[in-house]
Design a protein around this motif. Structure first.
Motif, PDB file in Angstrom:
ATOM      1  N   SER A 172      54.883  61.964 140.253  1.00  0.00           N
ATOM      2  CA  SER A 172      54.513  61.055 139.175  1.00  0.00           C
ATOM      3  C   SER A 172      55.274  59.740 139.363  1.00  0.00           C
ATOM      4  O   SER A 172      56.454  59.750 139.708  1.00  0.00           O
ATOM      5  CB  SER A 172      54.883  61.644 137.807  1.00  0.00           C
ATOM      6  N   SER A 173      54.589  58.631 139.127  1.00  0.00           N
ATOM      7  CA  SER A 173      55.264  57.325 139.169  1.00  0.00           C
ATOM      8  C   SER A 173      54.729  56.455 138.040  1.00  0.00           C
ATOM      9  O   SER A 173      53.511  56.317 137.876  1.00  0.00           O
ATOM     10  CB  SER A 173      55.045  56.638 140.525  1.00  0.00           C
ATOM     11  N   THR A 213      51.409  61.828 136.146  1.00  0.00           N
ATOM     12  CA  THR A 213      51.001  60.503 135.690  1.00  0.00           C
ATOM     13  C   THR A 213      51.338  59.455 136.748  1.00  0.00           C
ATOM     14  O   THR A 213      52.469  59.388 137.230  1.00  0.00           O
ATOM     15  CB  THR A 213      51.705  60.148 134.374  1.00  0.00           C
ATOM     16  N   VAL A 214      50.347  58.637 137.101  1.00  0.00           N
ATOM     17  CA  VAL A 214      50.557  57.534 138.046  1.00  0.00           C
ATOM     18  C   VAL A 214      49.983  56.284 137.389  1.00  0.00           C
ATOM     19  O   VAL A 214      48.758  56.120 137.297  1.00  0.00           O
ATOM     20  CB  VAL A 214      49.875  57.805 139.403  1.00  0.00           C
ATOM     21  N   THR A 225      49.721  46.862 140.536  1.00  0.00           N
ATOM     22  CA  THR A 225      49.158  47.613 141.665  1.00  0.00           C
ATOM     23  C   THR A 225      49.579  49.069 141.541  1.00  0.00           C
ATOM     24  O   THR A 225      50.781  49.361 141.513  1.00  0.00           O
ATOM     25  CB  THR A 225      49.642  47.042 143.006  1.00  0.00           C
ATOM     26  N   VAL A 226      48.616  49.960 141.456  1.00  0.00           N
ATOM     27  CA  VAL A 226      48.891  51.393 141.306  1.00  0.00           C
ATOM     28  C   VAL A 226      48.177  52.137 142.431  1.00  0.00           C
ATOM     29  O   VAL A 226      46.972  51.964 142.634  1.00  0.00           O
ATOM     30  CB  VAL A 226      48.404  51.921 139.942  1.00  0.00           C
ATOM     31  N   THR A 227      48.936  52.969 143.164  1.00  0.00           N
ATOM     32  CA  THR A 227      48.396  53.649 144.346  1.00  0.00           C
ATOM     33  C   THR A 227      48.807  55.118 144.352  1.00  0.00           C
ATOM     34  O   THR A 227      49.965  55.443 144.079  1.00  0.00           O
ATOM     35  CB  THR A 227      48.909  52.987 145.640  1.00  0.00           C
ATOM     36  N   VAL A 256      44.695  57.463 138.707  1.00  0.00           N
ATOM     37  CA  VAL A 256      45.526  56.258 138.659  1.00  0.00           C
ATOM     38  C   VAL A 256      45.025  55.368 137.536  1.00  0.00           C
ATOM     39  O   VAL A 256      43.821  55.262 137.281  1.00  0.00           O
ATOM     40  CB  VAL A 256      45.488  55.495 140.002  1.00  0.00           C
ATOM     41  N   THR A 257      45.957  54.719 136.859  1.00  0.00           N
ATOM     42  CA  THR A 257      45.570  53.857 135.741  1.00  0.00           C
ATOM     43  C   THR A 257      46.585  52.747 135.584  1.00  0.00           C
ATOM     44  O   THR A 257      47.732  52.839 136.047  1.00  0.00           O
ATOM     45  CB  THR A 257      45.454  54.674 134.439  1.00  0.00           C
TER      46      THR A 257
END
Length: 368
Positions: A172-173, A213-214, A225-227, A256-257
């Protein structure tokens, strides 16, 4: 100026580092790296009439890394790696005893153990500057099965132990920025590889790879930017009559959100694990991959959605007849609307390559 504090418990490293950057701005990073202990190998069986069985191995240790802070660190990194599963003990050899015959069975090999699981979380909340979080989780490799013991005379050779499965992994990030700075949030996940088997037992299956959760949020107009990169574990390979391990499939839907009034880029990559190679046993199955994002944007001036899916490769087959295993299927879909500005969508699906036949009349398999 540099300040550092290090904590070093068994099989882990936690580092907190503050670094003075250009001008008067300060960048602070928290890094947590954890590695599970390798599992213990099984004890070998004693020789005798019959030979004793080898002992089963113990599983690799689990690993949990957590780099989570509020209003202190602009960049957090968490890496977790599961420990390798132990190898099964070899069966004891059959040794003719004082009985009237000259035969003695060999002992069976012990089972290899599963790789350890991995769980990584990187999370930072800041009120100014640029924020980033990177989480990486790698499942441990499964342990190999032990060899069966040899026999004396007309005795029966021991049976090889089966190998362990790869460990599972999850990451998760999360970055929450209440200022106007940029945000980068990235999660990398790989399931562990199944244990190989050289003695006729079955190989292990690849471990699963999953996401928590990302996400990334800029309360103002910072670029976000979400990857997510997720790869299923590869199946282990088997020799002789053992069965190959299966690659793990990966399925991601809206995983991703992010949120910002500026530029938002969402990238979601899924890859299935490869099937293990085999001699004359049952083929392994390559993992399928699916990556789908359906985004209805209302805030960002520009949103880009990128999805990729890649099927796992089919396994090699070494026997003189039959077919190698097929590659895994792939499905990617990017759907995006944006009532606040521009929108771009890109989706790429690539089927896994088919396995290759090694000898004689064996047939290579189709791709996914």
């Amino acid at each position: 100026m540099s300040l550092s504090k290090h904590f070093t418990p068994l099989c882990s490293t936690i580092a907190l580092t503050a670094v003075l950057a250009l001008g008067s701005s300060t960048a602070i990073a928290l890094t947590d790296t954890q590695t599970g202990a390798n599992g213990a190998n099984g004890a070998p069986g004693l020789n005798g009439d019959p030979g004793q069985n080898g002992g089963d191995a113990s599983a690799g240790g689990n690993a949990t890394a957590n780099a989570t802070t509020v209003n202190t660190d602009t960049t957090n990194n968490a890496t977790a790696t599961g420990g390798r599963g132990g190898t099964g003990g070899s069966g004891g050899a059959g040794v003719d005893g004082p009985d009237s015959d000259s035969n003695a069975d060999g002992g069976n090999g012990g089972a290899g153990a599963n790789g350890g699981d991995a769980d990584a979380t990187a999370d930072t909340t800041i009120s100014s500057g640029n924020g980033s979080a990177y989480a990486t989780a790698n499942g441990g490799t499964g342990g190999a099965g032990g060899a069966g013991g040899s026999a004396a005379g007309a005795g029966v050779t021991g049976i090889s132990g089966n190998s362990g499965d790869g460990g599972s992994a999850v990451a998760s990030s999360v970055v929450n920025n209440s200022g106007s700075g940029s945000v980068v949030s990235r999660a990398n996940v790989s399931g562990g590889t199944g244990g190989s088997n050289s003695y006729g037992g079955n190989a292990g299956n690849g471990g699963s790879a999953m996401l928590g959760t990302v996400s990334g949020t800029s309360a103002m107009s910072g670029a976000v930017t979400v990857t997510a990169n997720v790869t299923g574990g590869n199946g282990g390979s088997a020799n002789s009559t053992g069965n190959a391990g299966n690659g793990a499939g990966v399925s991601l839907t809206d995983a991703v959100t992010g949120s910002t009034s500026g530029s938002l880029t969402l990238t979601q990559n899924a890859a299935g694990g490869a099937a293990g190679s085999v001699y004359s046993g049952t083929n392994g199955t390559a993992g399928d991959a699916s990556s789908e994002v359906d985004r209805n944007e209302t805030d960002s001036s520009y949103v880009q959605v990128i999805t990729r899916a890649t099927g796992g490769a089919g396994g090699y087959r070494y026997d003189t007849s039959g077919s190698a295993s097929a590659g895994g299927d792939a499905d990617a879909s990017s759907i995006v609307t944006n009532s606040a500005g521009r929108a771009d969508a890109n989706a790429t699906a690539t089927g896994g390559s088919g396995g290759i036949g090694g000898n004689g009349t064996i047939t290579g398999a189709s791709g996914g």
